[in-house]
Design a protein around this motif. Sequence first.
Motif, PDB file in Angstrom:
ATOM      1  N   ASP A 182      62.987  -6.147  56.331  1.00  0.00           N
ATOM      2  CA  ASP A 182      63.119  -6.594  57.717  1.00  0.00           C
ATOM      3  C   ASP A 182      62.395  -5.557  58.600  1.00  0.00           C
ATOM      4  O   ASP A 182      62.715  -4.363  58.523  1.00  0.00           O
ATOM      5  CB  ASP A 182      64.616  -6.653  58.064  1.00  0.00           C
ATOM      6  CG  ASP A 182      64.863  -7.123  59.486  1.00  0.00           C
ATOM      7  OD1 ASP A 182      63.894  -7.205  60.270  1.00  0.00           O
ATOM      8  OD2 ASP A 182      66.033  -7.387  59.799  1.00  0.00           O
ATOM      9  N   LYS A 231      64.224  -2.712  60.196  1.00  0.00           N
ATOM     10  CA  LYS A 231      64.614  -1.511  59.435  1.00  0.00           C
ATOM     11  C   LYS A 231      63.651  -0.366  59.743  1.00  0.00           C
ATOM     12  O   LYS A 231      64.071   0.767  59.991  1.00  0.00           O
ATOM     13  CB  LYS A 231      64.635  -1.809  57.932  1.00  0.00           C
ATOM     14  CG  LYS A 231      64.887  -0.562  57.100  1.00  0.00           C
ATOM     15  CD  LYS A 231      65.019  -0.829  55.626  1.00  0.00           C
ATOM     16  CE  LYS A 231      65.081   0.479  54.857  1.00  0.00           C
ATOM     17  NZ  LYS A 231      65.196   0.309  53.421  1.00  0.00           N
ATOM     18  N   CYS A 252      58.747  21.951  55.764  1.00  0.00           N
ATOM     19  CA  CYS A 252      58.387  21.651  57.165  1.00  0.00           C
ATOM     20  C   CYS A 252      58.708  22.793  58.115  1.00  0.00           C
ATOM     21  O   CYS A 252      58.544  22.658  59.334  1.00  0.00           O
ATOM     22  CB  CYS A 252      59.106  20.386  57.613  1.00  0.00           C
ATOM     23  SG  CYS A 252      58.858  19.028  56.481  1.00  0.00           S
ATOM     24  N   PRO A 280      60.917   4.435  48.766  1.00  0.00           N
ATOM     25  CA  PRO A 280      61.731   4.449  49.995  1.00  0.00           C
ATOM     26  C   PRO A 280      61.157   5.388  51.060  1.00  0.00           C
ATOM     27  O   PRO A 280      61.301   5.152  52.259  1.00  0.00           O
ATOM     28  CB  PRO A 280      63.094   4.953  49.510  1.00  0.00           C
ATOM     29  CG  PRO A 280      63.124   4.679  48.044  1.00  0.00           C
ATOM     30  CD  PRO A 280      61.704   4.758  47.567  1.00  0.00           C
ATOM     31  N   LYS A 305      68.944  10.603  50.829  1.00  0.00           N
ATOM     32  CA  LYS A 305      70.225  10.705  51.568  1.00  0.00           C
ATOM     33  C   LYS A 305      70.704  12.164  51.610  1.00  0.00           C
ATOM     34  O   LYS A 305      71.203  12.638  52.616  1.00  0.00           O
ATOM     35  CB  LYS A 305      71.326   9.851  50.914  1.00  0.00           C
ATOM     36  CG  LYS A 305      70.933   8.415  50.651  1.00  0.00           C
ATOM     37  CD  LYS A 305      70.919   7.574  51.908  1.00  0.00           C
ATOM     38  CE  LYS A 305      70.479   6.159  51.565  1.00  0.00           C
ATOM     39  NZ  LYS A 305      69.837   5.405  52.572  1.00  0.00           N
ATOM     40  N   SER A 325      68.805  14.777  51.565  1.00  0.00           N
ATOM     41  CA  SER A 325      67.982  15.523  52.526  1.00  0.00           C
ATOM     42  C   SER A 325      68.442  15.259  53.953  1.00  0.00           C
ATOM     43  O   SER A 325      68.496  16.164  54.785  1.00  0.00           O
ATOM     44  CB  SER A 325      66.494  15.191  52.356  1.00  0.00           C
ATOM     45  OG  SER A 325      66.211  13.877  52.757  1.00  0.00           O
ATOM     46  N   HIS A 340      62.878  18.630  64.454  1.00  0.00           N
ATOM     47  CA  HIS A 340      61.924  18.245  63.414  1.00  0.00           C
ATOM     48  C   HIS A 340      62.152  16.748  63.172  1.00  0.00           C
ATOM     49  O   HIS A 340      63.291  16.311  62.977  1.00  0.00           O
ATOM     50  CB  HIS A 340      62.187  19.039  62.129  1.00  0.00           C
ATOM     51  CG  HIS A 340      61.481  18.463  60.939  1.00  0.00           C
ATOM     52  ND1 HIS A 340      60.129  18.213  60.947  1.00  0.00           N
ATOM     53  CD2 HIS A 340      61.939  18.030  59.733  1.00  0.00           C
ATOM     54  CE1 HIS A 340      59.786  17.674  59.786  1.00  0.00           C
ATOM     55  NE2 HIS A 340      60.861  17.548  59.039  1.00  0.00           N
ATOM     56  N   LYS A 393      64.462   8.402  63.838  1.00  0.00           N
ATOM     57  CA  LYS A 393      65.900   8.091  63.830  1.00  0.00           C
ATOM     58  C   LYS A 393      66.725   9.325  63.430  1.00  0.00           C
ATOM     59  O   LYS A 393      67.862   9.488  63.896  1.00  0.00           O
ATOM     60  CB  LYS A 393      66.147   6.947  62.853  1.00  0.00           C
ATOM     61  CG  LYS A 393      67.605   6.581  62.616  1.00  0.00           C
ATOM     62  CD  LYS A 393      68.220   5.841  63.777  1.00  0.00           C
ATOM     63  CE  LYS A 393      69.603   5.300  63.451  1.00  0.00           C
ATOM     64  NZ  LYS A 393      69.586   4.235  62.463  1.00  0.00           N
ATOM     65  N   LYS A 409      69.992  10.982  65.307  1.00  0.00           N
ATOM     66  CA  LYS A 409      71.290  11.311  64.706  1.00  0.00           C
ATOM     67  C   LYS A 409      71.651  12.761  64.996  1.00  0.00           C
ATOM     68  O   LYS A 409      72.811  13.083  65.226  1.00  0.00           O
ATOM     69  CB  LYS A 409      71.241  11.104  63.186  1.00  0.00           C
ATOM     70  CG  LYS A 409      71.241   9.659  62.771  1.00  0.00           C
ATOM     71  CD  LYS A 409      71.329   9.570  61.261  1.00  0.00           C
ATOM     72  CE  LYS A 409      71.247   8.132  60.813  1.00  0.00           C
ATOM     73  NZ  LYS A 409      71.298   7.986  59.364  1.00  0.00           N
TER      74      LYS A 409
HETATM   75  N1  CAA Z   1      67.807  -3.480  61.166  1.00  0.00           N
HETATM   76  C1  CAA Z   1      68.104  -2.269  61.699  1.00  0.00           C
HETATM   77  N2  CAA Z   1      68.393  -1.179  60.927  1.00  0.00           N
HETATM   78  C2  CAA Z   1      68.331  -1.316  59.596  1.00  0.00           C
HETATM   79  C3  CAA Z   1      68.024  -2.555  58.992  1.00  0.00           C
HETATM   80  C4  CAA Z   1      67.744  -3.663  59.841  1.00  0.00           C
HETATM   81  N3  CAA Z   1      67.444  -4.870  59.354  1.00  0.00           N
HETATM   82  N4  CAA Z   1      68.056  -2.379  57.650  1.00  0.00           N
HETATM   83  C5  CAA Z   1      68.377  -1.083  57.425  1.00  0.00           C
HETATM   84  N5  CAA Z   1      68.556  -0.444  58.597  1.00  0.00           N
HETATM   85  C6  CAA Z   1      68.887   0.966  58.824  1.00  0.00           C
HETATM   86  C7  CAA Z   1      69.945   1.490  57.884  1.00  0.00           C
HETATM   87  O1  CAA Z   1      71.251   1.151  58.313  1.00  0.00           O
HETATM   88  C8  CAA Z   1      69.661   2.974  57.941  1.00  0.00           C
HETATM   89  O2  CAA Z   1      70.185   3.488  59.141  1.00  0.00           O
HETATM   90  P1  CAA Z   1      71.285   4.664  59.086  1.00  0.00           P
HETATM   91  O3  CAA Z   1      70.603   5.821  58.382  1.00  0.00           O
HETATM   92  O4  CAA Z   1      71.568   4.933  60.511  1.00  0.00           O
HETATM   93  O5  CAA Z   1      72.420   4.124  58.302  1.00  0.00           O
HETATM   94  C9  CAA Z   1      68.134   3.027  58.085  1.00  0.00           C
HETATM   95  O6  CAA Z   1      67.729   1.730  58.528  1.00  0.00           O
HETATM   96  C10 CAA Z   1      67.415   3.328  56.788  1.00  0.00           C
HETATM   97  O7  CAA Z   1      67.893   2.432  55.816  1.00  0.00           O
HETATM   98  P2  CAA Z   1      68.209   2.932  54.351  1.00  0.00           P
HETATM   99  O8  CAA Z   1      69.021   4.172  54.401  1.00  0.00           O
HETATM  100  O9  CAA Z   1      68.710   1.792  53.567  1.00  0.00           O
HETATM  101  O10 CAA Z   1      66.716   3.265  53.908  1.00  0.00           O
HETATM  102  P3  CAA Z   1      66.147   3.763  52.557  1.00  0.00           P
HETATM  103  O11 CAA Z   1      67.209   3.998  51.542  1.00  0.00           O
HETATM  104  O12 CAA Z   1      65.080   2.813  52.204  1.00  0.00           O
HETATM  105  O13 CAA Z   1      65.486   5.208  52.907  1.00  0.00           O
HETATM  106  C11 CAA Z   1      65.101   7.339  53.859  1.00  0.00           C
HETATM  107  C12 CAA Z   1      65.528   5.891  54.127  1.00  0.00           C
HETATM  108  C13 CAA Z   1      66.179   8.030  53.029  1.00  0.00           C
HETATM  109  C14 CAA Z   1      64.964   8.054  55.189  1.00  0.00           C
HETATM  110  C15 CAA Z   1      63.755   7.322  53.103  1.00  0.00           C
HETATM  111  O14 CAA Z   1      62.765   6.776  53.923  1.00  0.00           O
HETATM  112  C16 CAA Z   1      63.302   8.706  52.647  1.00  0.00           C
HETATM  113  O15 CAA Z   1      63.702   9.167  51.570  1.00  0.00           O
HETATM  114  N6  CAA Z   1      62.441   9.413  53.456  1.00  0.00           N
HETATM  115  C17 CAA Z   1      61.915  10.705  53.087  1.00  0.00           C
HETATM  116  C18 CAA Z   1      62.947  11.808  53.171  1.00  0.00           C
HETATM  117  C19 CAA Z   1      63.197  12.303  54.551  1.00  0.00           C
HETATM  118  O16 CAA Z   1      62.459  12.082  55.498  1.00  0.00           O
HETATM  119  N7  CAA Z   1      64.299  13.052  54.701  1.00  0.00           N
HETATM  120  C20 CAA Z   1      64.625  13.654  55.967  1.00  0.00           C
HETATM  121  C21 CAA Z   1      65.274  14.995  55.838  1.00  0.00           C
HETATM  122  S1  CAA Z   1      64.198  16.070  54.905  1.00  0.00           S
HETATM  123  C22 CAA Z   1      63.126  16.712  56.042  1.00  0.00           C
HETATM  124  O17 CAA Z   1      63.372  16.664  57.196  1.00  0.00           O
HETATM  125  C23 CAA Z   1      61.892  17.358  55.565  1.00  0.00           C
HETATM  126  C24 CAA Z   1      60.799  16.384  55.649  1.00  0.00           C
HETATM  127  O18 CAA Z   1      60.072  16.335  56.614  1.00  0.00           O
HETATM  128  C25 CAA Z   1      60.684  15.448  54.540  1.00  0.00           C
END
Ligand code: CAA
Length: 387
Positions: free
Chosen positions: A29, A32, A111, A148, A199, A201, A233, A238, A242
């Motif tokens: 979607d 998301k 980072c 993801p 999650k 991270s 950072h 999103k 948070k």
């Molecule tokens: N409408 C609105 N929102 C929606 C939706 C929809 N139809 N479907 C899902 N969402 C929301 C979910 O509820 C979730 O929100 P919340 O976190 O507020 O609950 C959000 O969209 C993401 O959904 P998921 O958690 O299901 O997504 P995912 O499992 O596919 O992965 C992620 C999300 C974990 C961020 C992934 O993209 C990822 O691993 N990213 C890389 C890691 C990262 O950036 N980590 C951050 C900390 S580490 C860091 O900061 C160093 C760095 O730079 C990497």
Amino acid sequence: MKIGIDKIGFFTSDLYVDMRELAQQRQEDPAKYLIGIGQKKMAVIRPTQDVVTLAANAVDQILSEADRQKLGLVIFGTESGVDNSKSTAAYLAGLLKLPEKLQVVEVKQACYGATAGLDFAQGYLCLHPEKKVLVIGADIARYGLRTPGEPTQGGGAVAMLVTTNPRIIAFEPNSAVAMRDANDFWRPLGESEARVAGKFSNNLYLDLLQEVWQEYQKTAGLQLIDFTAFIFHLPYTKLGLKGLRSLTSGNDLAINSQLFKQFEAARSYNSQVGNLYTGSLYLSFLSLLQNSPKLQAGQRIGFYSYGSGAQAEFFSGLLQPKFKEQIARNDFKQILTGRRKISVADYESLYQQQVIQTTEHKLRTTEDLAKYVFAGTHESQRTYEIH
Ligand code: CAA
């Protein structure tokens, strides 16, 4: 003595992929990606750009001849290095033809690298107040197609000139740090994509934010009301939202509403570029300065820096009287609006070409309109061109 950022430059690719289209292709979607993750567009880095050229194109916008003459140190924060030995700062200094009476070094802690660079620059300037330091945060964020992490990719460079009597922001002496030896995000040697426990991270980012914020308040004797804006950072916007929610929970609604308004200004550029890893916090700072017209000199900005693995720091700075003039020198909005949208198929093709190759290869550089470009590898050495 005041020390801080005197000039900021930013560069990213001229190509992007639309997050709505990417979501459709991935059977997700679009809400998301757009709301749940908070990203609208994602920079697609050409194979003719690496962190050295991204940085050179960012530095080129800010460095005057007078700055070059006073430059004493270049600190390059990156986790997308191009060489296991020679620093990206040495490549950069060569490409920019910087004066050779110079110290060059690369700093790595995911980072957090550019923040470490700013800290080290402050120590250096205490010893050499007449000098200037260039601090770079440049990266290409890669998690892999159809993973993801894919919607949280991106890339680009932020270049900061750090000096005494800075014209944009002067850092305050108090900061709070915390580290963990954690495997929330890492990139094994020889691999070009990051591994991540998504999650975990996110949780570690938020836990360490609370830890350093509590510690900072104690040591600095300051609280939420003393801040005009908080910037974070932003691996994806999103997560910063948070973070701000966790800092403001239970506080006065009127103060909170101002802070959330500032956050919208601060996440605007990041939501259009994606993750820059080391540069993300500073792109958000730039976004705040260029998109929040009511900011005034003397106001305090809080910075939350996080690098997986993990290192966190909370620090602050005060906006300086000439910050508006300094920021108005470059129109970064135009850099972003002037980009070209490409299809998901074209993004995938460029993505697959964007890998570190050590064997002989020559890239076609004519399609890349940037001034500094990567041209390939000859006799195991990287070659660059200036257009
Ligand atoms: N409408 C609105 N929102 C929606 C939706 C929809 N139809 N479907 C899902 N969402 C929301 C979910 O509820 C979730 O929100 P919340 O976190 O507020 O609950 C959000 O969209 C993401 O959904 P998921 O958690 O299901 O997504 P995912 O499992 O596919 O992965 C992620 C999300 C974990 C961020 C992934 O993209 C990822 O691993 N990213 C890389 C890691 C990262 O950036 N980590 C951050 C900390 S580490 C860091 O900061 C160093 C760095 O730079 C990497």
